[in-house]
Design a protein around this motif. Structure first.
Motif, PDB file in Angstrom:
ATOM      1  N   UNK A 215       0.865  -1.180   0.000  1.00 43.67           N
ATOM      2  CA  UNK A 215       0.000   0.000   0.000  1.00 43.67           C
ATOM      3  C   UNK A 215       0.901   1.229   0.000  1.00 43.67           C
ATOM      4  N   UNK A 216       0.397   2.367  -0.470  1.00 40.36           N
ATOM      5  CA  UNK A 216       1.231   3.581  -0.476  1.00 40.36           C
ATOM      6  C   UNK A 216       1.597   4.018   0.945  1.00 40.36           C
TER       7      UNK A 216
ATOM      8  N   UNK B 156       4.269   8.349  -1.142  1.00 37.66           N
ATOM      9  CA  UNK B 156       3.471   7.873  -2.274  1.00 37.66           C
ATOM     10  C   UNK B 156       2.108   8.561  -2.281  1.00 37.66           C
ATOM     11  N   UNK B 157       1.540   8.735  -1.084  1.00 36.02           N
ATOM     12  CA  UNK B 157       0.242   9.416  -0.970  1.00 36.02           C
ATOM     13  C   UNK B 157       0.361  10.861  -1.464  1.00 36.02           C
ATOM     14  N   UNK B 158       1.471  11.499  -1.099  1.00 38.24           N
ATOM     15  CA  UNK B 158       1.664  12.910  -1.493  1.00 38.24           C
ATOM     16  C   UNK B 158       1.878  13.058  -3.003  1.00 38.24           C
ATOM     17  N   UNK B 159       2.631  12.095  -3.571  1.00 39.62           N
ATOM     18  CA  UNK B 159       3.003  12.238  -4.993  1.00 39.62           C
ATOM     19  C   UNK B 159       2.034  11.536  -5.932  1.00 39.62           C
TER      20      UNK B 159
ATOM     21  N   UNK C 111       3.709   5.091  -6.799  1.00 37.23           N
ATOM     22  CA  UNK C 111       4.130   4.035  -5.878  1.00 37.23           C
ATOM     23  C   UNK C 111       5.653   4.008  -5.708  1.00 37.23           C
ATOM     24  N   UNK C 112       6.087   3.573  -4.557  1.00 38.43           N
ATOM     25  CA  UNK C 112       7.510   3.335  -4.279  1.00 38.43           C
ATOM     26  C   UNK C 112       8.403   4.523  -4.660  1.00 38.43           C
TER      27      UNK C 112
ATOM     28  N   UNK D 295       2.903  -1.373  -8.880  1.00 38.57           N
ATOM     29  CA  UNK D 295       1.642  -0.994  -8.238  1.00 38.57           C
ATOM     30  C   UNK D 295       1.596  -1.592  -6.827  1.00 38.57           C
ATOM     31  N   UNK D 296       0.469  -1.447  -6.175  1.00 34.35           N
ATOM     32  CA  UNK D 296       0.251  -2.002  -4.839  1.00 34.35           C
ATOM     33  C   UNK D 296      -1.078  -2.726  -4.823  1.00 34.35           C
ATOM     34  N   UNK D 297      -1.230  -3.628  -3.852  1.00 33.78           N
ATOM     35  CA  UNK D 297      -2.542  -4.291  -3.751  1.00 33.78           C
ATOM     36  C   UNK D 297      -3.585  -3.274  -3.286  1.00 33.78           C
TER      37      UNK D 297
END
Ligand code: URA
Length: 191
Positions: free
Chosen positions: A47-48, A52-55, A58-59, A84-86
């Motif tokens: 998960x982010x 990652x949440x700000x941008x 992912x990663x 990606x993330x689940x």
């Protein structure tokens, strides 16, 4: 529709279906994925995190920098792969995603995979591994390609340790680096 347009449609569907509304309400961005939509390989994290949440990508934090280094060492670039993330929204305070959250996003992850159609799917950490390979221990299967069928779609899965877990753990770190170096050989066998 081309792959990028299909992925955009899927992104829109996650928003309109209001998947995981509690996570969505506190997230800055939906982190769908990044990279080459025609890639042979897709990496799936948990998960982010904050960065990652700000941008919206992912990663991109510390684990992402380590991931980039390992890609380079394996002769790959981020532009060669899709990441990606689940779970596509950041869980508050970076807690582990819950089983309910992972379940809610799984159909979208599977759709993402069937749009991209990679040769190899690489799971990073147990959260993304356990849906594809339930009842296995990562310590026993890491780095070993496995052929599986999920939702009618067949994939080669390679379970790897999560870069964040390996970052500050010397022995795991070397195991993950070695597993990464083996990835191009797995891809070559599939071409
Ligand atoms: N860890 C993850 O699993 N995913 C990210 O995007 C960043 C850190």
């Amino acid at each position: 529709m081309d792959k990028k347009a299909e992925l955009d449609r899927l992104r829109h569907e996650i928003i309109t279906k209001n998947v995981c509304p509690e996570l969505a309400a506190q997230a800055t961005n939906l982190v769908m994925g990044d990279g080459n939509v025609n890639a042979d390989m897709v990496f799936i994290g948990e998960a982010p995190g904050k960065k990652e949440d700000e941008s919206g990508l992912p990663f991109v934090g510390a684990a992402g920098k380590f991931l980039n280094t390992m890609l380079t060492q394996a002769g790959l670039e981020r532009a060669d792969v899709y990441i990606t993330n689940i779970v596509k929204y950041r869980p508050p305070k970076n807690r582990d995603p819950s089983a309910k959250e992972k379940e809610a996003f799984l159909p979208f992850l599977l759709q993402q995979l069937s749009i991209i159609q990679p040769k190899v799917v690489i799971t990073l950490g147990r959260h993304s591994m356990e849906y594809f390979l339930p009842d296995v221990k990562i310590g026993e299967v890491h780095g070993q390609p496995q052929r599986i069928k999920v939702g009618g779609v067949e994939f080669i899965i390679v379970p790897l340790y999560h870069p964040a877990a390996a970052l500050y753990n010397g022995s795991l770190r070397q195991i993950l680096i070695d597993d990464f170096l083996y990835i191009p050989k797995i891809i070559d066998k599939k071409t």
